[in-house]
Write a protein that holds these residues in place. Structure first.
Motif, short mmCIF file in Angstrom:
data_model
loop_
_atom_site.label_atom_id
_atom_site.label_comp_id
_atom_site.label_asym_id
_atom_site.label_seq_id
_atom_site.Cartn_x
_atom_site.Cartn_y
_atom_site.Cartn_z
N ALA A 615 -28.37 1.84 38.22
CA ALA A 615 -29.34 1.65 37.01
C ALA A 615 -30.15 0.41 37.31
O ALA A 615 -29.67 -0.48 37.84
CB ALA A 615 -28.72 1.65 35.67
N LEU A 617 -32.11 -2.40 34.70
CA LEU A 617 -32.29 -2.85 33.58
C LEU A 617 -33.50 -3.92 33.28
O LEU A 617 -33.82 -4.88 34.21
CB LEU A 617 -31.24 -3.63 33.03
N ILE A 637 -33.12 0.63 29.97
CA ILE A 637 -32.29 1.06 31.18
C ILE A 637 -32.77 2.28 31.75
O ILE A 637 -32.79 3.31 31.20
CB ILE A 637 -30.63 1.26 30.60
N ILE A 650 -22.20 -0.06 31.11
CA ILE A 650 -23.61 -0.30 30.37
C ILE A 650 -23.02 -1.25 29.14
O ILE A 650 -23.98 -2.64 29.23
CB ILE A 650 -24.23 0.95 29.82
N SER A 653 -22.65 -4.96 30.58
CA SER A 653 -24.04 -5.34 31.27
C SER A 653 -24.90 -5.82 30.01
O SER A 653 -25.56 -6.86 30.09
CB SER A 653 -24.88 -4.26 31.92
N VAL A 668 -32.26 -0.81 22.50
CA VAL A 668 -32.03 -0.31 23.78
C VAL A 668 -32.49 0.93 23.98
O VAL A 668 -32.64 1.87 23.15
CB VAL A 668 -30.46 -0.30 24.32
N ILE A 670 -32.99 4.03 26.86
CA ILE A 670 -32.38 4.76 27.96
C ILE A 670 -33.03 5.98 28.49
O ILE A 670 -33.54 6.84 27.68
CB ILE A 670 -30.75 5.05 27.90
#
Length: 733
Positions: A615, A617, A637, A650, A653, A668, A670
């Motif tokens: 992934a 970020l 993300i 995740i 992080s 956040v 995604i």
């Protein structure tokens, strides 16, 4: 052969009787605009004219005033000399000295061949240009030397050779004429809206023998480093010798297509009072002031008198000023795109000028004026009463109760941020306000948070009745702003970005229909994002699983992300977020924020295991409250490989990032949204990310305009049925 001098295309009526008919110019083509009307013919300015054809005449006083004006402007007049034995003429340019009676003194501009002229030629006539006509006198020579010539003027002059359009002298304009891949160089001597008079120079050009008079040429005019005109022309006439070649060119394009055709066209408005356009003409260097007929944010039209016209299609006008009042002016770079005769004025010409570039704040002021003219309740970047704005935000739930705790802790900083945004009008932000009777009913903001992308945020009153019209009015203003601004390099407006709840019916009807009508994810794309708020306290004990680690994102990582997204979506999110490998320096915009007193930071990390990227970020950090939805202080993300990617990786992080940024929590997003559920991440809701390539902005403007029209028709009162006239007895039978 005539000495090199200025040539003029002029018109003279053909009269019956003893009028001398001299064919000097070739017959124009069938499509030529230089073709004269029946009863007229083209003649050379130096051709001998017939004094018995009823020409206008005038007293010498007017002639003296004209000569003094020419002296004041440092311009020249012409003297024609005729050979004493043969039918040959020589034309000389002279500078007239101040004149107050019948005695005219002039100095020579070229003395190279004066001796043979004095010896073998006699003075025939003096020609004085007067706008689009020529004044002719036949004076007596008092004395002549290599320095000056002194003449005695007659009591009257004759007006001869009136031209259809005025010609203008030029200085310092570099010419490049291209024909069959051969480039000739020279200078522009004079021009009109129907022809160019150029002089090619053999020292900097190939041989003139290669010039084919029957083949089209391309001409390029430059002033310094600026290209101010280029276009296709026909060779109408050429004269000269081995050193110089004088050519008259007829332009073929009298309307140009500056931008690609669009389905939607912005409405042109006639303002009262009408502003003026003050144009520093690039060929003459003189100012031309014309009344603006109508205008939009992308251009305007002006009206000229046909005989004095100076604007020709294709001409770039680097110094153009829009003058609304004595102290309120807006400056831009323009280009003439058409010149057409006025339908209701036989002597008028209407010229359209498109705006090529403009200082972004000047353009904002122009659109604000036009927006007010269209809807008096809509305001673009107007001074805002901050108390009213805060009351609007709280009254309509724009500041959510669960997020107010964060605002409360930093409310003084948030107030300062919004004070700067809404009163200083920095070039990174735009706001649109819908206000009626002193109350704010709608608010739309645009923020340039990425190098070439602006974020669009729409808020309106929760009153259900006027809510639709408020939203549409604000969107219509924003659509106009984007439509009129995106082509300006100074706007940095390549992409328009908007986030909206996937269940928002209004947003779906507007943004979804735009994406469908564009019919290409490279024109307009929609991607689904899962959303949740990460709270550090809830995951403070999370650690990265064994084998997983965070590392700075490399160009190779971005290339992997780009390939993944292209396969998964094929849209515009990577370009809009500056996540394309090899993109320009993203720190440039952050430095602009610092200069304006704001903060903008971006960090990129890759979550990997065994050197395999799982992934990417992207962490955005900015001033608290810069965007009420926290779209400028959030974490995105992008999961490129969800297989064997545990949710704790995740969360760990995110916890590490929030700790380093000293944040208690962060929103956040995604992508892809379905991967969040597949790896066991719980999320609160889904948002759609809408990205528009502004080259397709006509779809945006067209859709909003259609919704506005439908809303107006729906809210308009029903028409009363038409009254029927009584039916007579005969009609009834």
């Amino acid at each position: 052969m005539d000495a090199p001098g200025k040539r003029h295309i002029i018109y003279k009526p053909i009269h019956s009787g003893n009028a001398k008919k001299v064919k000097v110019f070739p017959n124009p083509s069938a499509t030529s605009r230089l073709k004269v009307a029946p009863g007229s013919r083209l003649i050379n300015l130096n051709e001998k004219t017939d004094a018995t054809t009823g020409k206008k005449s005038g007293k010498v006083k007017y002639l003296i005033d004209r000569l003094n004006y020419i002296n004041f402007q440092d311009e020249t007049i012409l003297i024609n000399f005729h050979h004493k034995k043969y039918d040959h003429k020589v034309t000389k340019h002279v500078l007239p000295m101040p004149c107050k009676d019948a005695r005219l003194e002039c100095t020579w501009t070229d003395i190279s061949d004066l001796v043979p002229v004095f010896r073998n030629y006699r003075l025939e006539e003096v020609l004085i240009p007067d706008n689009n006509k020529v004044l002719m006198v036949k004076p007596e020579i008092i004395s002549a030397s290599r320095r000056r010539i002194i003449m005695k003027l007659p009591r009257q002059y004759q007006e001869v050779n009136k031209r259809r359009v005025k010609r203008y002298d030029c200085h310092g304009i570099d010419v490049r004429m291209v024909q069959n891949s051969v480039v000739y160089r020279g200078e522009l001597l004079d021009f009109s809206t129907m022809a160019f008079h150029i002089r090619l120079i053999s020292k900097i050009s190939p041989t003139f023998k290669w010039i084919n008079p029957d083949v089209k040429v391309n001409i390029i005019l430059r002033s310094g480093k600026d290209t101010i005109y280029s276009g296709e022309c026909l060779i109408f006439k050429q004269t000269g010798d081995k050193e110089y070649r004088d050519i008259v060119l007829e332009p073929l394009n009298f309307e140009i297509q500056r931008f690609k055709p669009r389905e939607y066209r912005s409405a042109r408005q006639q303002l009262v009072p009408s502003p003026d356009a003050v144009i520093r003409h690039p060929l003459t260097g003189k100012d031309v002031q014309l009344k603006i007929h109508d205008m939009s944010g992308s251009g305007f039209s002006v009206e000229e008198h046909e005989e004095d016209a100076v604007l020709l299609p294709g001409l770039v006008t680097p110094e153009t000023t829009l003058k609304f009042a004595s102290n309120f002016v807006l400056r831009c770079r323009g280009q003439v795109i058409y010149s057409i005769p006025e339908e209701d004025d036989q002597h008028g010409v209407k010229c359209g000028i498109t705006i090529l570039d403009m200082a972004i704040n000047d353009h904002m002021n122009l659109l604000a004026i036009l927006g007010q003219a269209e809807d008096g309740n809509s305001y673009l970047c107007d001074s805002v009463n901050m108390d009213l704005l805060w009351e609007f935000f709280f009254r309509n739930g724009i500041i959510y109760s669960d997020s107010y705790e964060l605002v409360h802790e930093h409310k003084d900083q948030v107030k300062r941020t919004y004070e700067n945004l809404y009163t200083q009008n920095p070039h990174i932000a735009r706001h649109f306000i819908y206000q009626d009777k002193g109350m704010i009913l709608g608010h739309l903001a645009m923020l340039r948070f990425y190098e070439r992308s602006w974020i669009l945020c729409l808020h309106s009153s929760q009153n259900t009745i006027p809510q639709l019209s408020q939203k549409l009015s604000l969107l219509n203003q924003a659509a106009r702003y984007v439509y009129e601004s995106y082509s300006f390099a100074s706007a940095h407006l390549d992409y328009l970005v908007s986030y909206y709840d996937s269940n928002d019916k209004f947003a779906i009807s507007v943004f979804g229909s735009i994406a469908r009508n564009t019919q290409s994810p490279k024109g307009c794309s929609i991607d689904s994002l899962a959303y949740f708020r990460h709270r550090r306290e809830e995951h403070k004990d999370c650690v990265l699983p064994e084998g997983y680690y965070l590392a700075s994102t490399t160009h190779e990582d971005l290339a992997v992300l780009e390939s993944f997204y292209e396969h998964k979506s094929g849209g515009l999110m990577m370009q809009a977020f500056d996540l394309v490998s090899g993109s320009s320096n993203i720190r440039k915009l952050s430095n602009e924020y610092l200069q304006l007193g704001f903060q903008r930071k971006r960090y990129l990390f890759s979550l990997k295991t065994k050197d395999q990227i799982k992934a990417v970020l992207m962490i955005n950090s900015s001033d608290i409250g810069l965007n009420m939805a926290d779209l400028t202080s959030c974490i995105k993300i992008f999961i490129t490989d969800h297989r064997a990617l545990p949710a704790p990786a995740i969360h760990a992080s995110l916890a590490r990032i929030c700790k380093n940024l000293k944040k208690k929590s962060m929103p956040v997003f995604i992508y892809p949204s379905n991967y969040a559920g597949e790896i066991g991440l719980s999320y609160e809701q889904t948002f759609n990310l809408w990205v528009l390539d502004t080259q397709y902005t006509d779809q945006f403007a067209k859709q909003v305009k259609s919704l506005v029209r439908n809303a107006e028709e729906k809210n308009s009162p029903p028409k009363a049925p038409a009254r029927q006239r009584p039916v007579s007895q005969s009609e009834a039978r």
